[in-house]
Design a protein around this motif. Structure first.
Motif, PDB file in Angstrom:
ATOM      1  N   TRP A  28     -77.220 -94.835  49.301  1.00 38.87           N
ATOM      2  CA  TRP A  28     -78.401 -94.918  48.443  1.00 38.87           C
ATOM      3  C   TRP A  28     -78.768 -96.364  48.182  1.00 38.87           C
ATOM      4  N   TYR A  31     -80.520 -97.589  51.193  1.00 41.17           N
ATOM      5  CA  TYR A  31     -81.860 -96.990  51.227  1.00 41.17           C
ATOM      6  C   TYR A  31     -82.788 -97.718  50.259  1.00 41.17           C
ATOM      7  N   ARG A  32     -82.307 -98.012  49.066  1.00 40.92           N
ATOM      8  CA  ARG A  32     -83.116 -98.699  48.057  1.00 40.92           C
ATOM      9  C   ARG A  32     -83.454-100.126  48.479  1.00 40.92           C
ATOM     10  N   HIS A  35     -86.330 -99.836  51.374  1.00 39.50           N
ATOM     11  CA  HIS A  35     -87.610 -99.232  51.011  1.00 39.50           C
ATOM     12  C   HIS A  35     -88.032 -99.699  49.619  1.00 39.50           C
ATOM     13  N   LEU A  37     -89.250 -98.521  46.517  1.00 36.68           N
ATOM     14  CA  LEU A  37     -89.331 -97.227  45.850  1.00 36.68           C
ATOM     15  C   LEU A  37     -90.119 -97.359  44.554  1.00 36.68           C
ATOM     16  N   LEU A  39     -90.626 -95.749  41.230  1.00 29.86           N
ATOM     17  CA  LEU A  39     -89.998 -94.802  40.318  1.00 29.86           C
ATOM     18  C   LEU A  39     -91.034 -94.167  39.399  1.00 29.86           C
ATOM     19  N   SER A  51     -97.923 -92.336  41.994  1.00 26.48           N
ATOM     20  CA  SER A  51     -97.016 -93.106  42.855  1.00 26.48           C
ATOM     21  C   SER A  51     -97.254 -92.761  44.319  1.00 26.48           C
ATOM     22  N   VAL A  55     -98.167 -95.343  47.289  1.00 26.00           N
ATOM     23  CA  VAL A  55     -97.397 -95.385  48.532  1.00 26.00           C
ATOM     24  C   VAL A  55     -98.330 -95.312  49.737  1.00 26.00           C
ATOM     25  N   ARG A  68     -91.919 -95.781  49.356  1.00 25.19           N
ATOM     26  CA  ARG A  68     -91.575 -94.377  49.154  1.00 25.19           C
ATOM     27  C   ARG A  68     -91.713 -94.043  47.669  1.00 25.19           C
ATOM     28  N   ALA A  70     -90.381 -92.168  44.334  1.00 22.70           N
ATOM     29  CA  ALA A  70     -89.087 -91.702  43.833  1.00 22.70           C
ATOM     30  C   ALA A  70     -89.325 -91.119  42.450  1.00 22.70           C
ATOM     31  N   MET A  87     -83.421 -99.650  40.309  1.00 22.89           N
ATOM     32  CA  MET A  87     -84.812 -99.510  40.733  1.00 22.89           C
ATOM     33  C   MET A  87     -85.590-100.678  40.128  1.00 22.89           C
TER      34      MET A  87
END
Length: 179
Positions: A28, A31-32, A35, A37, A39, A51, A55, A68, A70, A87
């Protein structure tokens, strides 16, 4: 009975499998990092659909960010993800964001979270953790401005939150800061 020789043959295999096994949290984190993210939370109903709009816009104007959406399940999780710097960016309704920053209203049970404004969309705001590099904030706001999808807010008089310095530079038309 267990045959010792056969058992000893499997010990290195069992040991190597225990070393290879890991919790998914590390993935994770990767991934964060890969990308951007945005929130949002289920409890702030307009935040997730907005959001997704952001995106889609960032996919066109800042595709290298790999944006992305989230969505956190509740305000407690939003608070936890932001205050722990898991985040860096959140899309929230203006009043919810104000509650988060002040530690009041929906967030009265939690400590205030220091956040900086990246962009004010009217009822919705894009906020970031203060340690976000100025050039990142500049690129995000520059992409929003270049998209022409949103009305430019008057950052000189309509400030409801502290503005991130990188965002201020983009709004003023300054060149991207080098960091």
């Amino acid at each position: 009975m267990i045959n010792r020789r056969n058992f000893l043959k499997f010990v290195p295999i069992i040991f190597s499998l225990s070393i290879v096994g890991h919790a998914p949290w590390g993935q994770w984190q990767v991934y964060r990092q890969r990308h951007m993210l945005f929130l949002s939370t289920i409890e702030d109903k307009p935040s997730y659909p907005f959001s997704k709009i952001l995106v889609e816009m960032f996919e066109k104007y800042l595709p290298e960010a790999s944006p992305r959406p989230a969505r956190a399940k509740d305000f407690m999780r939003v608070h936890s993800l932001l205050i722990s710097d898991q985040m860096p960016v959140a899309v929230l309704s203006k009043e919810i964001a104000h509650s988060l920053i002040q530690g009041k209203g929906k967030f009265k049970a939690y400590s205030p979270v220091e956040m900086k404004l990246l962009y004010d969309f009217g009822d919705m705001v894009l906020i970031a953790r203060p340690k976000m590099p100025n050039n990142h904030a500049w690129r995000i706001v520059d992409a929003i401005i270049r998209s022409n999808n949103f009305k430019t807010f008057n950052y000189e008089s309509d400030l409801y939150f502290d503005l991130h310095q990188g965002a201020l530079g983009a709004l003023k038309g300054d060149p991207m800061p080098i960091e």
